[in-house]
Design a protein around this motif. Sequence first.
Motif, PDB file in Angstrom:
ATOM      1  N   VAL A   1       4.160   5.353  -5.859  1.00 20.83           N
ATOM      2  CA  VAL A   1       4.264   5.268  -7.568  1.00 20.83           C
ATOM      3  C   VAL A   1       3.203   6.126  -7.534  1.00 20.83           C
ATOM      4  CG1 VAL A   1       3.265   3.588  -9.414  1.00 20.83           C
ATOM      5  CG2 VAL A   1       4.525   3.293  -7.094  1.00 20.83           C
ATOM      6  N   CYS A   2       1.773   6.348  -7.582  1.00 17.41           N
ATOM      7  CA  CYS A   2       1.344   7.246  -8.103  1.00 17.41           C
ATOM      8  C   CYS A   2       1.559   8.685  -7.923  1.00 17.41           C
ATOM      9  CB  CYS A   2      -0.139   7.296  -6.895  1.00 17.41           C
ATOM     10  SG  CYS A   2      -1.142   5.614  -7.343  1.00 17.41           S
ATOM     11  N   VAL A   3       2.412   8.923  -6.331  1.00 15.91           N
ATOM     12  CA  VAL A   3       3.006  10.143  -5.893  1.00 15.91           C
ATOM     13  C   VAL A   3       3.688  10.745  -7.403  1.00 15.91           C
ATOM     14  CG1 VAL A   3       4.016  12.054  -4.748  1.00 15.91           C
ATOM     15  CG2 VAL A   3       1.847  10.254  -3.899  1.00 15.91           C
ATOM     16  N   VAL A   4       4.679  10.013  -7.414  1.00 12.78           N
ATOM     17  CA  VAL A   4       5.547  10.210  -8.684  1.00 12.78           C
ATOM     18  C   VAL A   4       5.438   9.730  -9.450  1.00 12.78           C
ATOM     19  CG1 VAL A   4       7.829   8.765  -8.613  1.00 12.78           C
ATOM     20  CG2 VAL A   4       7.821   9.123  -6.492  1.00 12.78           C
ATOM     21  N   ALA A   5       4.416   9.132 -10.294  1.00 11.40           N
ATOM     22  CA  ALA A   5       4.032   8.670 -11.630  1.00 11.40           C
ATOM     23  C   ALA A   5       2.406  10.799 -11.458  1.00 11.40           C
ATOM     24  CB  ALA A   5       3.227   8.270 -12.109  1.00 11.40           C
ATOM     25  N   TYR A   6       2.445  10.951 -11.135  1.00 17.15           N
ATOM     26  CA  TYR A   6       1.686  12.479 -11.101  1.00 17.15           C
ATOM     27  C   TYR A   6       3.089  13.680 -11.084  1.00 17.15           C
ATOM     28  CZ  TYR A   6      -1.713  16.029 -10.232  1.00 17.15           C
ATOM     29  OH  TYR A   6      -1.865  17.431 -11.659  1.00 17.15           O
ATOM     30  N   ALA A   7       3.439  13.534 -10.307  1.00 19.37           N
ATOM     31  CA  ALA A   7       4.675  14.715  -9.873  1.00 19.37           C
ATOM     32  C   ALA A   7       5.938  14.581 -11.223  1.00 19.37           C
ATOM     33  CB  ALA A   7       5.669  14.726  -8.755  1.00 19.37           C
TER      34      ALA A   7
ATOM     35  N   TYR B   1       1.124  -0.961   0.475  1.00 18.73           N
ATOM     36  CA  TYR B   1       0.034   0.042  -0.177  1.00 18.73           C
ATOM     37  C   TYR B   1       1.002   1.013   0.287  1.00 18.73           C
ATOM     38  CZ  TYR B   1       0.811  -0.537   4.531  1.00 18.73           C
ATOM     39  OH  TYR B   1       1.254  -0.989   6.285  1.00 18.73           O
ATOM     40  N   ALA B   2       1.993   1.015   0.838  1.00 19.72           N
ATOM     41  CA  ALA B   2       3.143   2.539   0.882  1.00 19.72           C
ATOM     42  C   ALA B   2       3.436   2.576  -1.052  1.00 19.72           C
ATOM     43  CB  ALA B   2       4.251   2.301   1.341  1.00 19.72           C
ATOM     44  N   LYS B   3       3.895   1.503  -1.431  1.00 18.71           N
ATOM     45  CA  LYS B   3       4.070   1.129  -2.840  1.00 18.71           C
ATOM     46  C   LYS B   3       2.892   2.031  -3.644  1.00 18.71           C
ATOM     47  CE  LYS B   3       7.498  -2.208  -2.368  1.00 18.71           C
ATOM     48  NZ  LYS B   3       8.097  -4.038  -3.173  1.00 18.71           N
ATOM     49  N   LEU B   4       2.164   1.438  -3.796  1.00 23.97           N
ATOM     50  CA  LEU B   4       1.280   1.819  -4.507  1.00 23.97           C
ATOM     51  C   LEU B   4       0.973   3.699  -4.401  1.00 23.97           C
ATOM     52  CD1 LEU B   4      -1.757   1.282  -6.438  1.00 23.97           C
ATOM     53  CD2 LEU B   4      -2.912   1.297  -4.188  1.00 23.97           C
ATOM     54  N   VAL B   5       1.082   4.020  -3.165  1.00 22.45           N
ATOM     55  CA  VAL B   5       0.445   5.520  -3.108  1.00 22.45           C
ATOM     56  C   VAL B   5       2.255   6.063  -3.717  1.00 22.45           C
ATOM     57  CG1 VAL B   5       1.270   7.114  -0.759  1.00 22.45           C
ATOM     58  CG2 VAL B   5      -0.878   5.856  -0.982  1.00 22.45           C
TER      59      VAL B   5
ATOM     60  N   ALA C   1       3.220   9.393   1.561  1.00 19.15           N
ATOM     61  CA  ALA C   1       3.940   8.156   1.202  1.00 19.15           C
ATOM     62  C   ALA C   1       5.144   8.161   2.285  1.00 19.15           C
ATOM     63  CB  ALA C   1       4.125   8.680  -0.231  1.00 19.15           C
ATOM     64  N   LEU C   2       6.118   9.575   2.505  1.00 22.28           N
ATOM     65  CA  LEU C   2       6.554   8.991   3.559  1.00 22.28           C
ATOM     66  C   LEU C   2       6.265   8.743   5.025  1.00 22.28           C
ATOM     67  CD1 LEU C   2       8.316  12.476   2.564  1.00 22.28           C
ATOM     68  CD2 LEU C   2       9.313  10.100   1.905  1.00 22.28           C
ATOM     69  N   LYS C   3       4.593   9.357   5.435  1.00 21.16           N
ATOM     70  CA  LYS C   3       4.435   8.185   6.555  1.00 21.16           C
ATOM     71  C   LYS C   3       4.208   6.964   6.823  1.00 21.16           C
ATOM     72  CE  LYS C   3       2.423  12.347   8.575  1.00 21.16           C
ATOM     73  NZ  LYS C   3       2.879  13.285   9.647  1.00 21.16           N
ATOM     74  N   LEU C   4       4.154   6.984   5.346  1.00 16.49           N
ATOM     75  CA  LEU C   4       3.896   4.981   5.120  1.00 16.49           C
ATOM     76  C   LEU C   4       5.298   3.772   4.923  1.00 16.49           C
ATOM     77  CD1 LEU C   4       0.791   5.447   2.480  1.00 16.49           C
ATOM     78  CD2 LEU C   4       1.093   4.236   5.510  1.00 16.49           C
TER      79      LEU C   4
ATOM     80  N   PRO D   1       2.336  18.333  -2.755  1.00 18.56           N
ATOM     81  CA  PRO D   1       3.387  18.131  -1.026  1.00 18.56           C
ATOM     82  C   PRO D   1       2.155  16.609  -0.203  1.00 18.56           C
ATOM     83  CG  PRO D   1       2.459  19.855  -2.120  1.00 18.56           C
ATOM     84  CD  PRO D   1       1.874  19.023  -2.770  1.00 18.56           C
ATOM     85  N   LEU D   2       0.964  16.882  -0.594  1.00 24.88           N
ATOM     86  CA  LEU D   2       0.017  16.055   0.770  1.00 24.88           C
ATOM     87  C   LEU D   2       0.742  14.347   0.250  1.00 24.88           C
ATOM     88  CD1 LEU D   2      -3.235  17.684   1.063  1.00 24.88           C
ATOM     89  CD2 LEU D   2      -1.472  17.579   2.589  1.00 24.88           C
ATOM     90  N   GLY D   3       0.742  14.141  -0.666  1.00 23.40           N
ATOM     91  CA  GLY D   3       1.077  12.955  -0.756  1.00 23.40           C
ATOM     92  C   GLY D   3       1.996  12.752  -1.437  1.00 23.40           C
TER      93      GLY D   3
END
Length: 132
Positions: free
Chosen positions: A42-48, A36-40, A78-81, A72-74
Amino acid sequence: MEQKNTLTKLKNYARKLKQHLFVLYLSYKDNRVHWYAKLVAVCVVAYAFSPIDLIPDFIPIIGYLDDLIIVPLGITLALKLIPSSVIEENREKAEEIRKTGKPKNWLVAVLFILIWILLAFWFGKLIYNIFH
Protein backbone atom coordinates in the motif's frame (compact mmCIF):
# COMPACT_ATOMS: atom_id res chain seq x y z
CA MET A 1 24.61 2.49 -31.05
CA GLU A 2 25.45 1.57 -27.45
CA GLN A 3 23.54 4.59 -26.17
CA LYS A 4 20.43 3.42 -28.05
CA ASN A 5 20.69 -0.04 -26.45
CA THR A 6 20.97 1.55 -23.01
CA LEU A 7 17.92 3.71 -23.67
CA THR A 8 15.96 0.67 -24.84
CA LYS A 9 16.97 -1.24 -21.70
CA LEU A 10 15.87 1.65 -19.50
CA LYS A 11 12.51 1.87 -21.27
CA ASN A 12 11.96 -1.87 -20.86
CA TYR A 13 12.92 -1.64 -17.19
CA ALA A 14 10.47 1.26 -16.66
CA ARG A 15 7.68 -0.69 -18.38
CA LYS A 16 8.37 -3.75 -16.21
CA LEU A 17 8.44 -1.56 -13.10
CA LYS A 18 5.04 -0.07 -13.94
CA GLN A 19 3.66 -3.56 -14.45
CA HIS A 20 4.84 -4.53 -10.95
CA LEU A 21 3.07 -1.50 -9.47
CA PHE A 22 -0.25 -2.68 -10.85
CA VAL A 23 0.44 -6.19 -9.58
CA LEU A 24 1.06 -4.72 -6.11
CA TYR A 25 -2.08 -2.61 -6.44
CA LEU A 26 -4.13 -5.78 -6.95
CA SER A 27 -2.17 -7.93 -4.49
CA TYR A 28 -2.63 -5.77 -1.42
CA LYS A 29 -6.38 -6.43 -1.64
CA ASP A 30 -5.88 -10.21 -1.62
CA ASN A 31 -6.73 -12.08 1.61
CA ARG A 32 -3.82 -14.50 1.10
CA VAL A 33 -1.31 -11.68 1.59
CA HIS A 34 -0.02 -11.06 5.14
CA TRP A 35 -0.80 -7.71 6.76
CA TYR A 36 2.84 -6.56 6.75
CA ALA A 37 3.16 -7.30 3.02
CA LYS A 38 -0.09 -5.38 2.44
CA LEU A 39 1.28 -2.45 4.42
CA VAL A 40 4.47 -2.30 2.34
CA ALA A 41 2.52 -2.73 -0.91
CA VAL A 42 0.00 0.00 0.00
CA CYS A 43 2.77 2.44 0.88
CA VAL A 44 4.69 1.76 -2.34
CA VAL A 45 1.60 1.97 -4.54
CA ALA A 46 0.29 5.11 -2.84
CA TYR A 47 3.66 6.83 -3.18
CA ALA A 48 4.23 5.73 -6.78
CA PHE A 49 0.72 6.73 -7.89
CA SER A 50 0.83 10.08 -6.13
CA PRO A 51 0.89 12.97 -8.61
CA ILE A 52 3.27 14.84 -6.28
CA ASP A 53 6.62 13.50 -5.08
CA LEU A 54 7.82 13.87 -1.51
CA ILE A 55 11.09 15.15 -2.98
CA PRO A 56 10.19 17.33 -6.01
CA ASP A 57 12.02 16.42 -9.24
CA PHE A 58 13.24 20.00 -9.75
CA ILE A 59 15.64 19.64 -6.79
CA PRO A 60 18.99 18.71 -8.40
CA ILE A 61 20.11 15.10 -7.98
CA ILE A 62 18.03 14.18 -4.92
CA GLY A 63 14.81 15.07 -6.75
CA TYR A 64 15.07 11.87 -8.77
CA LEU A 65 16.22 9.80 -5.81
CA ASP A 66 12.72 8.54 -5.08
CA ASP A 67 12.07 7.56 -8.69
CA LEU A 68 15.40 5.80 -9.15
CA ILE A 69 16.01 4.22 -5.75
CA ILE A 70 13.15 4.43 -3.25
CA VAL A 71 10.29 3.22 -5.48
CA PRO A 72 12.24 0.32 -7.06
CA LEU A 73 13.47 -0.82 -3.62
CA GLY A 74 9.93 -0.63 -2.25
CA ILE A 75 8.58 -2.63 -5.18
CA THR A 76 11.30 -5.26 -4.75
CA LEU A 77 10.62 -5.57 -1.02
CA ALA A 78 6.85 -5.81 -1.50
CA LEU A 79 7.21 -8.46 -4.21
CA LYS A 80 9.42 -10.56 -1.94
CA LEU A 81 6.81 -10.41 0.85
CA ILE A 82 3.83 -11.39 -1.34
CA PRO A 83 3.31 -15.08 -2.21
CA SER A 84 4.39 -15.84 -5.78
CA SER A 85 1.03 -17.49 -6.54
CA VAL A 86 -0.76 -14.19 -5.80
CA ILE A 87 1.69 -12.26 -7.97
CA GLU A 88 1.25 -14.64 -10.90
CA GLU A 89 -2.55 -14.49 -10.68
CA ASN A 90 -2.52 -10.70 -10.69
CA ARG A 91 -0.14 -10.23 -13.65
CA GLU A 92 -2.86 -10.59 -16.31
CA LYS A 93 -5.30 -8.36 -14.42
CA ALA A 94 -2.51 -5.83 -13.96
CA GLU A 95 -1.90 -5.67 -17.70
CA GLU A 96 -5.56 -4.78 -18.28
CA ILE A 97 -5.45 -2.04 -15.65
CA ARG A 98 -2.16 -0.67 -16.99
CA LYS A 99 -3.70 -0.26 -20.45
CA THR A 100 -6.54 1.87 -19.06
CA GLY A 101 -4.18 4.29 -17.34
CA LYS A 102 -2.43 4.94 -14.07
CA PRO A 103 -4.71 5.77 -11.14
CA LYS A 104 -3.91 8.95 -9.22
CA ASN A 105 -3.63 9.00 -5.47
CA TRP A 106 -4.68 12.51 -4.48
CA LEU A 107 -4.77 11.68 -0.76
CA VAL A 108 -1.01 11.10 -0.73
CA ALA A 109 -0.53 14.23 -2.85
CA VAL A 110 -2.38 16.30 -0.26
CA LEU A 111 -0.28 14.71 2.49
CA PHE A 112 2.94 15.69 0.68
CA ILE A 113 1.68 19.25 0.20
CA LEU A 114 0.91 19.47 3.93
CA ILE A 115 4.40 18.19 4.76
CA TRP A 116 5.98 20.86 2.55
CA ILE A 117 3.77 23.58 4.08
CA LEU A 118 4.72 22.48 7.59
CA LEU A 119 8.41 22.40 6.64
CA ALA A 120 8.15 25.89 5.12
CA PHE A 121 6.38 27.17 8.23
CA TRP A 122 9.00 25.59 10.51
CA PHE A 123 11.85 26.96 8.40
CA GLY A 124 10.27 30.43 8.34
CA LYS A 125 9.84 30.37 12.11
CA LEU A 126 13.46 29.26 12.51
CA ILE A 127 14.74 32.09 10.33
CA TYR A 128 12.52 34.59 12.14
CA ASN A 129 13.88 33.47 15.53
CA ILE A 130 17.47 33.74 14.32
CA PHE A 131 17.12 37.32 13.12
CA HIS A 132 14.86 38.64 15.90
